[in-house]
Each structure stands twice: as structure tokens, then as C-alpha cells.
Design a protein around this motif. Structure first.
Motif, PDB file in Angstrom:
ATOM      1  N   ILE A  83      -6.050   3.594   6.763  1.00  0.00           N
ATOM      2  CA  ILE A  83      -4.908   3.142   5.964  1.00  0.00           C
ATOM      3  C   ILE A  83      -4.561   1.702   6.334  1.00  0.00           C
ATOM      4  O   ILE A  83      -4.762   1.266   7.462  1.00  0.00           O
ATOM      5  N   GLU A  88       1.525   3.946   2.782  1.00  0.00           N
ATOM      6  CA  GLU A  88       0.529   4.767   2.097  1.00  0.00           C
ATOM      7  C   GLU A  88       0.688   6.254   2.403  1.00  0.00           C
ATOM      8  O   GLU A  88       0.206   7.107   1.647  1.00  0.00           O
ATOM      9  N   GLU A  90       3.230   8.125   2.100  1.00  0.00           N
ATOM     10  CA  GLU A  90       4.021   8.862   1.112  1.00  0.00           C
ATOM     11  C   GLU A  90       3.165   9.386  -0.034  1.00  0.00           C
ATOM     12  O   GLU A  90       3.546  10.332  -0.717  1.00  0.00           O
ATOM     13  N   PHE A  91       1.993   8.826  -0.247  1.00  0.00           N
ATOM     14  CA  PHE A  91       1.107   9.269  -1.319  1.00  0.00           C
ATOM     15  C   PHE A  91       0.215  10.442  -0.907  1.00  0.00           C
ATOM     16  O   PHE A  91      -0.548  10.956  -1.725  1.00  0.00           O
ATOM     17  N   LEU A  92       0.302  10.870   0.352  1.00  0.00           N
ATOM     18  CA  LEU A  92      -0.542  11.969   0.823  1.00  0.00           C
ATOM     19  C   LEU A  92       0.047  13.342   0.508  1.00  0.00           C
ATOM     20  O   LEU A  92      -0.621  14.355   0.684  1.00  0.00           O
ATOM     21  N   GLY A  93       1.297  13.394   0.065  1.00  0.00           N
ATOM     22  CA  GLY A  93       1.916  14.669  -0.291  1.00  0.00           C
ATOM     23  C   GLY A  93       2.137  15.594   0.889  1.00  0.00           C
ATOM     24  O   GLY A  93       1.985  16.810   0.766  1.00  0.00           O
TER      25      GLY A  93
END
Length: 151
Positions: A83, A88, A90-93
Motif C-alpha cells: 500500500i 487505502e 478504508e477500501f479493504l472493507g
């Protein structure tokens, strides 16, 4: 602090099993070490000892692998080497409410976007084996090391 010398894969598996057996209800472990130090190997041993069956993949390219635990809850294994910014994450769920165990490789790359570490796991190549030093950072981390027993 606990200090272990892991002279082979069996010793790593045994430490993973001890960590699994002593696991508190919810914890975050940061795994530190150079490439090849054994971070994913120890994580895999711990997950296997918790009863995860099937393939346990390294999250090197996927960034995160999620595993339902037989005793309930989820384990997350993250590898943040690739990363570029903690935002970033927050986009991993990721769902902290469902997560019983966080195993985070390269946590410094996610600084500010991760839960606080309960335990720092420092791994380093030493001769033909690995040195593993465990440092508790919270009350849960201290409880984990206490339940683990002597090094």
C-alpha cells in the motif's frame, strides 16, 4: 517480553500453536521483520492451530485474507507492504466488530488506519533459524503473554 529462537519449521508451528491456545477474546498483533523473516509462516501456523482448514494464502497481493474461526468471529491477515497510503485501508472493507484476531504484516505502512497493537511480534533471521521477540503493548497483550507461559 518473550524471546524465542525458532530453529526450524516445527518450532515455528509450535509457537503458533501456543499463541493460538493462549489467544484472548479480541487482539491485534503487528508482525515486524524483513522480507523472509517468517511473518507469514508464523501467521499461517497460528491460524492453522485456531482450526482454520483449507488453503491459508499469503496476503502479499490481495492485501487481506479473511478466515472464519471455528470458535466464532473472524481472523484477518493483512500484508500492507504494497500500500502507498494508510487511507487505502478504508477500501479493504474490514469489519472490526466481527474480527477476533488481526495479524498485520508491515503495520508501519498502515499507521493511523489500524487498530492499536496489543502485541508486537519481531521476527529476524538468525543463523539457520529465526529469532522471535514478543512485546505486549496493552492489557490484552500482557494477558496473552501471561497465558502463553514462559518463553
Amino acid at each position: 517480553m518473550h524471546d524465542f529462537f525458532l530453529d526450524n519449521a516445527d518450532a515455528t508451528d509450535a509457537l503458533g500453536a501456543r499463541l493460538a491456545h493462549a489467544l484472548p477474546p479480541r487482539v491485534v498483533a503487528y508482525l515486524h521483520g524483513d522480507l523472509g523473516a517468517g511473518k507469514s509462516t508464523l501467521a499461517r501456523a497460528l491460524l492453522r492451530a485456531l482450526g482454520v482448514t483449507g488453503t491459508i494464502r499469503s496476503p502479499t497481493y490481495t492485501l487481506v485474507e479473511q478466515y472464519p474461526l471455528p470458535a466464532g468471529g473472524m481472523a484477518l491477515h493483512l500484508d500492507l507492504y504494497r500500500i502507498g497510503d494508510p487511507g487505502e485501508l478504508e477500501f479493504l472493507g474490514l469489519d472490526p466488530a466481527e474480527t477476533r484476531l488481526w495479524l498485520v504484516e508491515w503495520p508501519e505502512r498502515g499507521q493511523g488506519g489500524l487498530p492499536t497493537a496489543d502485541l508486537d511480534v519481531e521476527l529476524a533471521v538468525e543463523g539457520a533459524g529465526r529469532r522471535c521477540v514478543l512485546h505486549a503493548r496493552t492489557a490484552a497483550g500482557h494477558d496473552w503473554l501471561e497465558a502463553l507461559g514462559p518463553a
